[in-house]
Enzyme design. Structure first.
Site, PDB file in Angstrom:
ATOM      1  N   LYS A  95       0.571  -1.291   0.214  1.00 14.08           N
ATOM      2  CA  LYS A  95       0.454   0.311   0.173  1.00 14.08           C
ATOM      3  C   LYS A  95       0.617   1.352  -0.630  1.00 14.08           C
ATOM      4  O   LYS A  95       1.861   1.291   0.142  1.00 14.08           O
ATOM      5  CB  LYS A  95      -0.943   0.402   1.167  1.00 14.08           C
ATOM      6  CG  LYS A  95      -0.565  -0.051   2.476  1.00 14.08           C
ATOM      7  CD  LYS A  95      -1.062  -0.289   3.510  1.00 14.08           C
ATOM      8  CE  LYS A  95      -0.751  -0.461   5.112  1.00 14.08           C
ATOM      9  NZ  LYS A  95      -1.053  -1.330   6.005  1.00 14.08           N
ATOM     10  N   TYR A 119      12.433  31.376   6.182  1.00 17.09           N
ATOM     11  CA  TYR A 119      11.240  32.431   6.842  1.00 17.09           C
ATOM     12  C   TYR A 119      10.976  32.201   8.347  1.00 17.09           C
ATOM     13  O   TYR A 119      10.988  32.094   8.668  1.00 17.09           O
ATOM     14  CB  TYR A 119      10.082  31.016   6.354  1.00 17.09           C
ATOM     15  CG  TYR A 119       9.719  31.097   4.711  1.00 17.09           C
ATOM     16  CD1 TYR A 119      10.080  32.032   3.347  1.00 17.09           C
ATOM     17  CD2 TYR A 119       9.739  30.124   3.780  1.00 17.09           C
ATOM     18  CE1 TYR A 119       9.486  31.668   2.128  1.00 17.09           C
ATOM     19  CE2 TYR A 119       9.219  29.819   2.347  1.00 17.09           C
ATOM     20  CZ  TYR A 119       9.262  30.975   1.928  1.00 17.09           C
ATOM     21  OH  TYR A 119       8.947  30.786   0.348  1.00 17.09           O
TER      22      TYR A 119
HETATM   23  C1  LIG Z   1      -0.396  -1.766   6.320  1.00 21.73           C
HETATM   24  C2  LIG Z   1      -0.872  -3.455   6.959  1.00 21.73           C
HETATM   25  C3  LIG Z   1      -0.148  -4.139   7.194  1.00 21.73           C
HETATM   26  C4  LIG Z   1       1.794  -4.363   7.341  1.00 21.73           C
HETATM   27  O1  LIG Z   1       1.910  -3.881   8.542  1.00 21.73           O
HETATM   28  P1  LIG Z   1       3.755  -3.309   8.689  1.00 21.73           P
HETATM   29  O2  LIG Z   1       3.941  -3.671  10.230  1.00 21.73           O
HETATM   30  O3  LIG Z   1       4.173  -3.143   7.936  1.00 21.73           O
HETATM   31  O4  LIG Z   1       4.771  -5.037   8.059  1.00 21.73           O
HETATM   32  C5  LIG Z   1      -0.943  -5.704   7.696  1.00 21.73           C
HETATM   33  N1  LIG Z   1      -1.965  -5.532   8.018  1.00 21.73           N
HETATM   34  C6  LIG Z   1      -2.536  -4.030   7.978  1.00 21.73           C
HETATM   35  C7  LIG Z   1      -4.313  -4.810   7.726  1.00 21.73           C
HETATM   36  C8  LIG Z   1      -2.139  -3.560   7.450  1.00 21.73           C
HETATM   37  O5  LIG Z   1      -3.512  -2.640   7.324  1.00 21.73           O
END
Ligand SMILES: *Cc1c(COP(=O)(O)O)cnc(C)c1O
Length: 368
Positions: free
Chosen positions: A38, A264
């Site tokens: 993702k 700034y």
């Molecule tokens: C993002 C996510 C993961 C991955 O988690 P990590 O700590 O990055 O390994 C796994 N399961 C779900 C449901 C997630 O939203």
């Protein structure tokens, strides 16, 4: 090193494949690997990462949102993709692109079943999500009888998996809570299985859950941050390789006299004569404003150069008073896990946020 990119994120696919095999070596041979890609593969580059992992034959991918899944399908990715957070308005596109939804509420289940009925589709794979303590998404334990009866009302859906998510798998002070979650999840699985005439995949653990709780592996693990080189624990992170390395250059150097300010709102005023270097990366590229006033730093010729004044949208200015450097020299924002973790700690955030913040304006250079 590319000559034409001043600011770029180098994405090392060899490191990715190393991390994949390292984590896989902790799994039983028949435990499946779901790669979480993702948010542009945690800011790296989803297509290149997905293609490299598809070559390694990962069982599944997961993305958070529909558009991320469509992006992968359009690039030719054919591995099953779980969409972790679909909306009711997404169901038609999920079906059209063979994206498998997380079904987390009765609303989304009903919308999905209606859509499949209209399209005359049977046994579309879905993934049932249960809330076991995170209180974020998912059915509750008490929903099981109603859920089973809704699922039995037609054969539009087939349960590909039943899953949940751990709350604090990286925090061994919360071991008891995690073990309670594992027990509740196990009970949910057996109740669902009683009402379903076929088996389904069972998965609970993210990266730290996988490394800290072998009893939580079930049939599949969902690995995100670990693939990119971070494991919420020094012991594990040391075994992983850093995938993303962020570089820039010095655009311009300014001698600053005592009493002059930089940037700034005059957020830095020189107490002594000093030297400032301007770097072409700012908060629009993912350098948080919390790096302002010396909290964040970059590395030039192996030396730390703290941020002077405020982070701008497109630039930062850093203190190079004690660094022999010139315009055009390379700047490391981070290229090791230690640096990124140190920056996260010093600026009150986590590596997940820093990685995913790197915006699409920063070119990704894929290293194979
Ligand atoms: C993002 C996510 C993961 C991955 O988690 P990590 O700590 O990055 O390994 C796994 N399961 C779900 C449901 C997630 O939203």
């Amino acid at each position: 090193m590319p000559q034409n990119a001043s600011t770029f994120l180098s994405v090392d696919l060899n490191a990715l494949v190393h991390n994949y095999h390292f984590i896989k070596s902790y799994l039983k041979p028949n435990t499946n690997f779901l790669a979480v890609i993702k948010a542009f593969a945690y800011g790296h580059e989803a297509i290149a990462i997905a293609k490299a992992l598809e070559k390694e034959k990962v069982a599944y991918f997961a993305v958070a949102y529909l558009q991320e899944g469509i992006h992968l399908r359009k690039a030719g990715i054919s591995t099953p993709i779980l969409v972790l957070h679909p909306q009711q308005s997404d169901v038609q596109d999920c079906v059209a692109h063979q994206l498998e939804p997380n079904i987390y509420s009765f609303n989304i289940l009903e919308t999905f079943q209606n859509c499949l009925k209209k399209l005359n589709i049977q046994e579309f794979p879905i993934h049932l999500k249960f809330n076991t303590g995170l209180n974020r998404l998912g059915f509750s334990h008490n929903d099981i009888p109603e859920l089973l009866s809704k699922l039995a009302s037609d054969n539009t859906c087939k349960i590909a998996s039943v899953f949940s998510h751990l709350v604090a798998s990286e925090d061994l002070d919360e071991k008891e809570f995690t073990q309670k979650q594992i027990r509740l999840y196990t009970n949910i699985l057996s109740e669902i299985q009683k009402g379903i005439p076929y088996t389904f995949t069972k998965h609970l653990a993210n990266t730290s859950g996988t490394l800290n709780y072998p009893e939580a592996h079930f049939d599949m693990v969902r690995i995100g941050i670990g693939l990119y080189g971070y494991a919420n624990d020094k012991k594990w992170t040391a075994q992983l390789k850093n995938v993303g390395k962020l570089y820039a250059v010095i655009s311009q150097i300014f001698p600053i006299q005592k009493g002059e300010s930089v940037g700034y709102n005059r957020a830095f005023v020189a107490k002594n004569d000093c030297v400032s270097a301007t770097i072409p990366i700012g908060h629009a590229d993912g350098i948080p404003r919390t790096w302002s006033k010396g909290k964040g730093y970059v590395t030039i010729h192996g030396k730390k150069a703290p941020v002077l004044g405020n982070v701008c949208m497109d630039m930062i200015m850093v203190d190079v008073t004690n660094i022999a450097c010139k315009e055009g020299d390379q700047v490391r924002i981070y290229d090791s896990q230690q640096t990124l973790e140190d920056l996260a700690t010093k600026t009150g955030t986590i590596t997940y946020e820093l990685l995913t913040a790197i915006s699409q304006r920063v070119p990704r250079i894929i290293v194979e």
